[in-house]
Design a protein around this motif. Structure first.
Motif, mmCIF file in Angstrom:
data_model
loop_
_atom_site.group_PDB
_atom_site.id
_atom_site.type_symbol
_atom_site.label_atom_id
_atom_site.label_comp_id
_atom_site.label_asym_id
_atom_site.label_seq_id
_atom_site.Cartn_x
_atom_site.Cartn_y
_atom_site.Cartn_z
ATOM 1 N N HIS A 145 0.862 -1.182 0.000
ATOM 2 C CA HIS A 145 0.000 0.000 0.000
ATOM 3 C C HIS A 145 0.896 1.228 0.000
ATOM 4 N N LEU A 146 0.632 2.161 -0.879
ATOM 5 C CA LEU A 146 1.429 3.383 -0.927
ATOM 6 C C LEU A 146 0.738 4.451 -0.081
ATOM 7 N N THR A 147 0.797 4.227 1.221
ATOM 8 C CA THR A 147 0.179 5.138 2.187
ATOM 9 C C THR A 147 1.217 5.613 3.182
ATOM 10 N N LEU A 148 1.023 6.849 3.639
ATOM 11 C CA LEU A 148 1.869 7.434 4.675
ATOM 12 C C LEU A 148 0.979 7.871 5.825
ATOM 13 N N SER A 149 1.512 7.884 7.027
ATOM 14 C CA SER A 149 0.703 8.269 8.178
ATOM 15 C C SER A 149 1.537 9.032 9.203
ATOM 16 N N ARG A 150 0.805 9.701 10.104
ATOM 17 C CA ARG A 150 1.428 10.432 11.198
ATOM 18 C C ARG A 150 0.504 10.376 12.403
ATOM 19 N N ARG A 151 1.020 9.966 13.534
ATOM 20 C CA ARG A 151 0.221 9.889 14.756
ATOM 21 C C ARG A 151 0.003 11.288 15.331
ATOM 22 N N PHE A 152 -1.091 11.435 16.107
ATOM 23 C CA PHE A 152 -1.308 12.705 16.809
ATOM 24 C C PHE A 152 -1.877 12.432 18.192
ATOM 25 N N SER A 153 -1.662 13.378 19.084
ATOM 26 C CA SER A 153 -2.087 13.232 20.472
ATOM 27 C C SER A 153 -3.524 13.715 20.651
ATOM 28 N N GLY A 154 -4.074 13.382 21.794
ATOM 29 C CA GLY A 154 -5.445 13.775 22.092
ATOM 30 C C GLY A 154 -5.663 15.265 22.140
#
Length: 237
Positions: free
Chosen positions: A186-195
């Motif tokens: 899968h050519l996907t990128l992601s970034r986590r974020f805080s509440g």
């Protein structure tokens, strides 16, 4: 919580989802559904409404709406090993058509332990994926330039489902960076974020920023897969 413009998710949003993980039964969910609606579902709807308006104002070719862009809290357990009836997150996709079946998307995922934003091309057909890989090899510098705005925002490729070997037909490639890309399913990128990003309009601003940064990458992919899809549809007529 008032209706109107998006002003963040409710303060009970994450505690509700965490509790739902322990109370996976319809009786508990029914008793607590007003919390779900007020602190999660309605804020998500307002976020989608305002995001669609912002994208339109900026002439970004992506959209979303409450009906076709959101995922249900109820899980489809017909073919799942895990039979818990509810998801413990809320999410939505943003695509050119505003539907979940369109390729080239933004995605937001809100959960107690793993909230993140994502962008890219997920679960492409085999002919689309091969064409994408061929384009990466043929136009590597252009691909790298298209990715750079996303990398600058801290997005990274999702590699958990990468192939262990280079796909057939690409064995001659020796550049390690290119090989790594070719092995992605899968050519996907992601970034986590805080509440904290769930308060106020922060998540809305983050999604607009992502949509702008993603345009070169999404456009690169659309130029690759749109002709492949059109040719396939013509063959099937």
């Amino acid at each position: 919580m008032s209706t109107g413009a998006y002003q963040g998710f409710g303060d009970k949003a994450l505690p509700f989802l965490k509790a739902l993980g322990f109370h996976q039964n319809r009786e508990w969910f029914h008793d607590n559904k007003p919390i779900f609606e007020e602190h999660l579902n309605e804020p998500r709807g307002r976020l989608i409404d305002d995001l669609a308006a912002r994208l339109s104002e900026k002439n970004i070719p992506l959209t979303c709406n409450r009906k076709t862009s959101t995922f249900r809290i109820n899980r489809d357990v017909r073919f799942a090993k895990e039979k818990h009836p509810y998801n413990t997150h809320v999410s939505a996709v943003i695509t050119r058509s505003g539907t979940k079946k369109d390729q080239g998307l933004l995605y937001f995922h809100v959960s107690p332990d793993d909230s993140f934003l994502a962008v890219g091309f997920y679960s492409m057909e085999s002919d689309e994926l091969r064409a994408f890989r061929e384009s990466i090899v043929a136009r590597k510098q252009q691909f790298d330039a298209a990715l750079q705005p996303l990398l600058n925002l801290g997005f990274v490729f999702d590699r958990e489902n990468s192939l262990k070997r280079t796909p057939r037909g690409f064995e001659a490639i020796t550049d390690p960076e290119t090989i790594d890309l070719l092995r992605l399913k899968h050519l996907t990128l992601s970034r986590r974020f805080s509440g904290d990003r769930l308060k106020g309009a922060a998540l809305l601003d983050d999604l607009v920023e992502l949509a702008q940064a993603a345009q070169p990458f999404l456009s690169f992919g659309w130029r690759v897969i749109d002709p492949v899809r059109a040719a396939r549809e013509e063959q099937n007529q």
